[in-house]
Write an enzyme that holds these catalytic residues in place. Structure first.
Site, PDB file in Angstrom:
ATOM      1  N   GLY A  18       0.828  -1.211   0.000  1.00  0.00           N
ATOM      2  CA  GLY A  18       0.000   0.000   0.000  1.00  0.00           C
ATOM      3  C   GLY A  18       0.859   1.255   0.000  1.00  0.00           C
ATOM      4  N   ASP A  39       0.545  -8.902   1.540  1.00  0.00           N
ATOM      5  CA  ASP A  39      -0.504  -7.996   1.053  1.00  0.00           C
ATOM      6  C   ASP A  39      -1.532  -8.783   0.243  1.00  0.00           C
ATOM      7  OD1 ASP A  39      -0.335  -4.614   0.663  1.00  0.00           O
ATOM      8  OD2 ASP A  39      -1.877  -5.729  -0.421  1.00  0.00           O
ATOM      9  N   GLY A  44      -3.591  -2.641  -2.176  1.00  0.00           N
ATOM     10  CA  GLY A  44      -2.150  -2.533  -2.428  1.00  0.00           C
ATOM     11  C   GLY A  44      -1.883  -2.704  -3.922  1.00  0.00           C
ATOM     12  N   LEU A  81      -0.109  -2.929   8.859  1.00  0.00           N
ATOM     13  CA  LEU A  81      -0.698  -1.778   8.149  1.00  0.00           C
ATOM     14  C   LEU A  81      -1.786  -2.244   7.193  1.00  0.00           C
ATOM     15  CD1 LEU A  81       2.075  -0.642   9.186  1.00  0.00           C
ATOM     16  CD2 LEU A  81       2.205   0.672   7.110  1.00  0.00           C
ATOM     17  N   THR A 100     -10.873  -7.426   8.617  1.00  0.00           N
ATOM     18  CA  THR A 100      -9.424  -7.248   8.425  1.00  0.00           C
ATOM     19  C   THR A 100      -8.794  -6.709   9.699  1.00  0.00           C
ATOM     20  OG1 THR A 100      -9.714  -6.865   6.076  1.00  0.00           O
ATOM     21  CG2 THR A 100      -7.684  -6.030   7.034  1.00  0.00           C
ATOM     22  N   ALA A 122      -1.009  -0.367  13.190  1.00  0.00           N
ATOM     23  CA  ALA A 122      -1.332   0.939  12.611  1.00  0.00           C
ATOM     24  C   ALA A 122      -2.788   1.240  12.950  1.00  0.00           C
ATOM     25  CB  ALA A 122      -1.129   0.908  11.100  1.00  0.00           C
ATOM     26  N   TYR A 153     -14.624   0.777   9.666  1.00  0.00           N
ATOM     27  CA  TYR A 153     -13.200   1.118   9.805  1.00  0.00           C
ATOM     28  C   TYR A 153     -12.889   1.531  11.255  1.00  0.00           C
ATOM     29  CZ  TYR A 153      -8.693   3.323   8.763  1.00  0.00           C
ATOM     30  OH  TYR A 153      -7.361   3.660   8.738  1.00  0.00           O
ATOM     31  N   THR A 183      -2.336  11.135   6.299  1.00  0.00           N
ATOM     32  CA  THR A 183      -0.978  11.089   5.748  1.00  0.00           C
ATOM     33  C   THR A 183      -1.067  11.180   4.225  1.00  0.00           C
ATOM     34  OG1 THR A 183      -0.378   9.678   7.600  1.00  0.00           O
ATOM     35  CG2 THR A 183       1.164   9.736   5.770  1.00  0.00           C
ATOM     36  N   ARG A 194      -9.294  10.361  -1.558  1.00  0.00           N
ATOM     37  CA  ARG A 194      -8.834  11.214  -0.457  1.00  0.00           C
ATOM     38  C   ARG A 194      -8.707  12.654  -0.934  1.00  0.00           C
ATOM     39  NH1 ARG A 194      -6.876   7.739   3.524  1.00  0.00           N
ATOM     40  NH2 ARG A 194      -7.848   9.272   4.872  1.00  0.00           N
TER      41      ARG A 194
HETATM   42  N1  UDP Z   1     -12.950  15.932   0.949  1.00  0.00           N
HETATM   43  C1  UDP Z   1     -13.387  16.921   0.064  1.00  0.00           C
HETATM   44  N2  UDP Z   1     -13.257  16.686  -1.277  1.00  0.00           N
HETATM   45  C2  UDP Z   1     -12.723  15.547  -1.801  1.00  0.00           C
HETATM   46  C3  UDP Z   1     -12.266  14.552  -0.885  1.00  0.00           C
HETATM   47  C4  UDP Z   1     -12.399  14.778   0.483  1.00  0.00           C
HETATM   48  O1  UDP Z   1     -13.877  17.982   0.466  1.00  0.00           O
HETATM   49  O2  UDP Z   1     -12.647  15.420  -3.029  1.00  0.00           O
HETATM   50  C5  UDP Z   1     -13.059  16.186   2.406  1.00  0.00           C
HETATM   51  C6  UDP Z   1     -13.748  15.086   3.215  1.00  0.00           C
HETATM   52  O3  UDP Z   1     -15.146  15.292   3.273  1.00  0.00           O
HETATM   53  C7  UDP Z   1     -13.081  15.273   4.566  1.00  0.00           C
HETATM   54  C8  UDP Z   1     -11.683  15.748   4.239  1.00  0.00           C
HETATM   55  O4  UDP Z   1     -11.747  16.235   2.909  1.00  0.00           O
HETATM   56  O5  UDP Z   1     -13.741  16.274   5.319  1.00  0.00           O
HETATM   57  C9  UDP Z   1     -10.648  14.632   4.330  1.00  0.00           C
HETATM   58  O6  UDP Z   1     -11.122  13.544   3.585  1.00  0.00           O
HETATM   59  P1  UDP Z   1     -10.233  12.244   3.350  1.00  0.00           P
HETATM   60  O7  UDP Z   1     -11.126  11.235   2.693  1.00  0.00           O
HETATM   61  O8  UDP Z   1      -8.976  12.594   2.678  1.00  0.00           O
HETATM   62  O9  UDP Z   1      -9.839  11.756   4.814  1.00  0.00           O
HETATM   63  P2  UDP Z   1     -10.691  11.429   6.136  1.00  0.00           P
HETATM   64  O10 UDP Z   1     -12.096  11.935   5.988  1.00  0.00           O
HETATM   65  O11 UDP Z   1     -10.626   9.964   6.272  1.00  0.00           O
HETATM   66  O12 UDP Z   1      -9.961  12.169   7.173  1.00  0.00           O
END
Ligand code: UDP
Length: 344
Positions: A18, A39, A44, A81, A100, A122, A153, A183, A194
Site C-alpha cells: 500500500g 498484502d 495494495g 498496516l 481485516t 497501525a 473502519y 498522511t 482522499r
Molecule cells: N474531501 C473533500 N473533497 C474531496 C475529498 C475529500 O472535500 O474530493 C473532504 C472530506 O469530506 C473530509 C476531508 O476532505 O472532510 C478529508 O477527507 P479524506 O477522505 O482525505 O480523509 P478522512 O475523511 O478519512 O480524514
C-alpha cells in the site's frame, strides 16, 4: 539518511504494497533489514514494490491476513498496516474492512506471539470519531457512531487496539499502537477519493476541485516520510510505552485552505465544485503529539507546501489514468496526464 543497524532484523510488513506500507518497506530495506511484505492486493499495488522486488532481502507474499499465516524462520518485528484507509474504498466491502482489523489483527498477533516478535498496530485518528476534544490527546475516548457507514473502519481499528492491549497485559505480545492521522505523499492511490489525491489530480486535469460540505471541516496532514520515521521509532523503542501514541502533523487546515494551496502549487485557477458532505465526516481533527515527542523524540519536519510539491511531482510523473473518485454525481473518466502511463 537511515542508519544501518548492527544486526539485520527479519520484519513483516502487512499491507506492505500500500501507500504507507511500501514507504515503510523501502525504509526498512535501506536500513539493511530482511523484509517480507504480506498484502492481499485489494488496495495494495504491485507497482509500489517494483523498485524493491529485485532486492535480495525483500520478499512479498500475496495473502489476506484474515486467513492463517505461517512463516518459517525468524521473525523479529511485525508491522500491521493491512487495511483499506480511504472512506469510499473501505465502505465498499464494510464487513471485510471490519474483519481485516479484527480477525486479521488477531491472526498477526498470534504469529507475533509464536515468534516472540514485536508488534506494531497501525491504528488511526478515526478512533476519535467526530471528536468533542480538540486537539485530540490519546487519553480521549472518542465519539464514534458505531452504526454509521464509517464504523466498519473506526470500530474495527478500536477493536484491534483492544486486542493489542489485552495481549500486552497478558504478556502474550509486545504490541504497540500508533494512531495515524491523515498522511499523504507519493504513491497515494489516484482513485482513493482522499482529499489530497483528488485535489491534485483535479487541478492537474483542469477540473473543478470537489469540496464536500461547506469546506470548513479541518484535517492535519503528515508527509509520509515523517510518518514512517515515527512508526520506526515507536517499534524500536526498547520499552513498550504501554499507551497508544498519536502520529500526525499538528498543522491544521480547512478543506478550502487545502484547495487553495493545491491550486497555488499547481499554478492552476481555483475553481470549486460543491458536493454533499459524507455522513459522519468529522468536523475537526488535529493531533496532540506531546506523547510522541516525549516518548520517541518525534515530530514531523515537512511543511505542507514542501510535501505537496513532492506529491504533485509524483502525480505528474506517474501519469495515473484512473478517474478521480469523488462523492456525489458521477463523472466521466479523465484523460491520462501523459503518454507513458505505467500504473494501470
Ligand atoms: N474531501 C473533500 N473533497 C474531496 C475529498 C475529500 O472535500 O474530493 C473532504 C472530506 O469530506 C473530509 C476531508 O476532505 O472532510 C478529508 O477527507 P479524506 O477522505 O482525505 O480523509 P478522512 O475523511 O478519512 O480524514
Amino acid at each position: 539518511m537511515p542508519k544501518m543497524t548492527e544486526r539485520p532484523k527479519h520484519i513483516i510488513v502487512a499491507g506492505g504494497a500500500g501507500f504507507l506500507g511500501s514507504h515503510l518497506c523501502e525504509r526498512l530495506l535501506a536500513e539493511g533489514h530482511y523484509v517480507i511484505c504480506v498484502d492481499s492486493y485489494v488496495s495494495g499495488d504491485k507497482a509500489n514494490l517494483k523498485h524493491l522486488s529485485r532486492k535480495m532481502r525483500f520478499r512479498s507474499i500475496a495473502h489476506d491476513i484474515c486467513s492463517d499465516l505461517e512463516i518459517d524462520g525468524q521473525i523479529d518485528q511485525i508491522y500491521n498496516l493491512a487495511c483499506q484507509a480511504s472512506p469510499p474504498r473501505y465502505q465498499q466491502d464494510p464487513t471485510h474492512t471490519l474483519m481485516t482489523s479484527v480477525i486479521g489483527t488477531d491472526k498477526l498477533l498470534k504469529l507475533a506471539s509464536k515468534h516472540s516478535a514485536r508488534f506494531l498496530q497501525a491504528s488511526t485518528s478515526e478512533v476519535y470519531g467526530d471528536p468533542q476534544q480538540h486537539p485530540q490527546k490519546e487519553d480521549y475516548w472518542g465519539n464514534v457512531n458505531c452504526t454509521g457507514p464509517r464504523a466498519c473502519y473506526d470500530e474495527g481499528k478500536r477493536a484491534a487496539e483492544t486486542l493489542c492491549f489485552d495481549r500486552l497485559r497478558r504478556g502474550e505480545a509486545d504490541a504497540r499502537i500508533a494512531r495515524i492521522f491523515n498522511t499523504y505523499g507519493p504513491r497515494m492511490r489516484p482513485d482513493d477519493g482522499r482529499i489530497i489525491s483528488n485535489f491534485i489530480l483535479q487541478a492537474l486535469r483542469d477540473e473543478p476541485l470537489t469540496i464536500y460540505g461547506d469546506g470548513s471541516q479541518t484535517r492535519s496532514f503528515c508527509f509520509v516520510d515523517d510518518l514512517v520515521e515515527g512508526l520506526v521509532r515507536l517499534m524500536n523503542r526498547p520499552e513498550n510505552p504501554g499507551l497508544p501514541v498519536n502520529l500526525g502533523n499538528p498543522g491544521e487546515y480547512t478543506v478550502r485552505e487545502v484547495a487553495e494551496k493545491v491550486a497555488e502549487l499547481t499554478a492552476t485557477e481555483l475553481v470549486l465544485e460543491d458536493r454533499p458532505l459524507p455522513v459522519d465526516d468529522p468536523q475537526r481533527r488535529r493531533p496532540d503529539i506531546g506523547r510522541a515527542l516525549s516518548l520517541l523524540g518525534w515530530r514531523p519536519v515537512t511543511e505542507l507546501s514542501d510535501g505537496l510539491k513532492q506529491t504533485i511531482d509524483w502525480f505528474r510523473g506517474s501519469a495515473p489514468v484512473l478517474p478521480v473518485h469523488a462523492s456525489g454525481a458521477g463523472r466521466s473518466p479523465a484523460p491520462a496526464l501523459s503518454a507513458n502511463a505505467e500504473r494501470r
